[in-house]
Write an enzyme that holds these catalytic residues in place. Structure first.
Site, PDB file in Angstrom:
ATOM      1  N   GLY A 110      93.855  45.719  77.143  1.00 42.33           N
ATOM      2  CA  GLY A 110      93.888  46.582  75.957  1.00 42.33           C
ATOM      3  C   GLY A 110      92.532  47.051  75.471  1.00 42.33           C
ATOM      4  O   GLY A 110      92.433  47.652  74.400  1.00 42.33           O
ATOM      5  N   LEU A 111      91.465  46.785  76.244  1.00 39.14           N
ATOM      6  CA  LEU A 111      90.132  47.167  75.776  1.00 39.14           C
ATOM      7  C   LEU A 111      89.584  48.408  76.498  1.00 39.14           C
ATOM      8  O   LEU A 111      88.391  48.680  76.481  1.00 39.14           O
ATOM      9  CB  LEU A 111      89.154  45.982  75.912  1.00 39.14           C
ATOM     10  CG  LEU A 111      89.532  44.738  75.098  1.00 39.14           C
ATOM     11  CD1 LEU A 111      88.507  43.632  75.299  1.00 39.14           C
ATOM     12  CD2 LEU A 111      89.662  45.055  73.597  1.00 39.14           C
ATOM     13  N   GLY A 112      90.469  49.140  77.142  1.00 35.82           N
ATOM     14  CA  GLY A 112      90.082  50.449  77.682  1.00 35.82           C
ATOM     15  C   GLY A 112      89.275  50.392  78.963  1.00 35.82           C
ATOM     16  O   GLY A 112      88.511  51.324  79.251  1.00 35.82           O
ATOM     17  N   ALA A 116      87.389  53.574  80.885  1.00 35.50           N
ATOM     18  CA  ALA A 116      85.922  53.562  80.973  1.00 35.50           C
ATOM     19  C   ALA A 116      85.478  53.759  82.422  1.00 35.50           C
ATOM     20  O   ALA A 116      84.551  54.518  82.711  1.00 35.50           O
ATOM     21  CB  ALA A 116      85.368  52.256  80.406  1.00 35.50           C
ATOM     22  N   ASP A 157      92.153  56.955  75.073  1.00 32.39           N
ATOM     23  CA  ASP A 157      91.227  56.045  75.758  1.00 32.39           C
ATOM     24  C   ASP A 157      90.101  56.804  76.463  1.00 32.39           C
ATOM     25  O   ASP A 157      88.927  56.431  76.361  1.00 32.39           O
ATOM     26  CB  ASP A 157      91.978  55.186  76.790  1.00 32.39           C
ATOM     27  CG  ASP A 157      92.876  54.144  76.139  1.00 32.39           C
ATOM     28  OD1 ASP A 157      93.031  54.195  74.907  1.00 32.39           O
ATOM     29  OD2 ASP A 157      93.421  53.297  76.864  1.00 32.39           O
TER      30      ASP A 157
END
Ligand code: MEV
Length: 331
Positions: A110-112, A116, A157
């Site tokens: 869930g932190l992208g 990235a 995102d």
């Protein structure tokens, strides 16, 4: 010559899932980054060395050939193949690339991390072929890769990974981005359970189709939280932000995307003095975030660890995607 590009991970403060339909979501870029180094090849293959994620392989004619790790990992890497090809198509060039992928963003929680990596790939390949891509182009081209993994992502995102900072993202609207004046006292708790954003987005869509009269209202309420939450963020009203995070978590639970492990970390954080705590990202595992007065942050971290979570301290970051040319001999 090769090109290094980096892009930040993110945490969603308010509005996940709601933003798939309209939103808005409020998203914060964090100081954990993914790094991709791209160089040209003589053939048209896309080679991807993602050894620290546990797999590597190459694409030829869009077919994946695993060199290490499981062949099904090709699904994750195909986003990078597609993003690279889209950039070359956009620039009207043909060729192949080597991509060395390294990331400080925990994967699939869930932190992208996938956005990235995809944004950094897009930027690196663009620079490698002297494309002078604008950030808008990088966000758009990387979105083509994101769609491969996430099905029907909102676009939040890849935009935050491109532009950094704080972003209000609403479908069909130009996004608004803001610089940070001051850090915010957050803690992230990771359940360590990996999950697929695509599956969770599909599950919410299914629930919404079966129960539109209830679920539409929940989606709207979450959007309202984001709008009020942004105002609270500008005023640095931590108590208000905390209340809204708690309500947002309850609504995400109602959508079926929380889990016992996420709830345990959320309640542990609240017990240890958090002003608010909620899951972040798609849910189904992955991470939660808590906001608290500075003096309570380490108590909350210990509470998270006592409840089998991994505690991650991050700072927010204004820095979006970056690129840098590396001549042979440089590191
Ligand atoms: C994923 O980071 C957030 C979701 O809202 C999906 C999306 O916006 O594409 C669950």
């Amino acid at each position: 010559m090769s090109v290094e590009a980096t892009a930040p991970g993110k945490m969603i403060l308010f509005g996940e899932h709601s933003v798939v339909y309209r939103g808005p979501a409020i998203v914060l870029a964090i100081d954990r980054r993914a790094r991709v180094v791209a160089s040209k090849r003589e053939d048209k293959r896309v080679y991807i060395d993602a050894e620290d994620l546990g797999f590597s392989g190459y694409f030829e004619e869009n077919e994946y050939y695993a060199l290490s790790g499981k062949a099904w990992r090709g699904r994750n890497l195909s986003a990078l193949n597609v993003a690279s090809k889209k950039v070359m198509e956009h620039l009207g060039v043909e060729g192949g690339v080597n991509l060395v992928v390294r990331s400080m963003i925990p994967m699939a929680v869930g932190l992208g991390s996938s956005a990235a990596v995809c944004v950094a790939t897009t930027a690196a390949v663009g620079e490698l072929f002297n494309g002078n891509l604008t950030k808008k182009e990088i966000a758009e081209l990387s979105f083509e890769g994101e769609k491969i993994i996430h099905g029907t992502p909102s676009g939040v995102d890849n935009n935050v990974a491109t532009f950094g900072g704080i972003m209000k993202y609403e479908r069909g609207q130009p996004f608004e981005s803001f610089k940070l004046e001051q850090q915010l006292p957050f803690v992230i708790g990771n359940t360590r359970r990996k999950r697929s954003t695509k599956n969770l987005v599909d599950e919410v869509r299914f629930l919404k189709e079966k129960n539109p009269e209830i679920v539409d209202g929940i989606i709207d309420s979450i959007g309202k939280i984001s709008k009020i939450g942004l105002d609270a963020l500008f005023k640095r009203n931590l108590e208000k932000i905390g209340d809204l995070m708690n309500i947002n978590h309850g609504l995400l639970s109602a959508l079926g995307v929380s889990t016992p492990e996420l709830d345990e970390l959320v309640y542990a954080a609240r017990r240890e003095g958090a002003l608010g705590a909620k899951l972040t990202g798609a849910g189904g595992g992955g991470c939660m975030i808590a906001i608290a007065k500075d003096e309570n942050l380490s108590k909350i971290e210990k509470g998270i660890m006592r409840n089998k979570g991994q505690s991650i301290r991050v700072n927010l970051s204004d820095e979006g995607v970056t690129t840098r040319r590396i001549n042979s001999g440089d590191s």
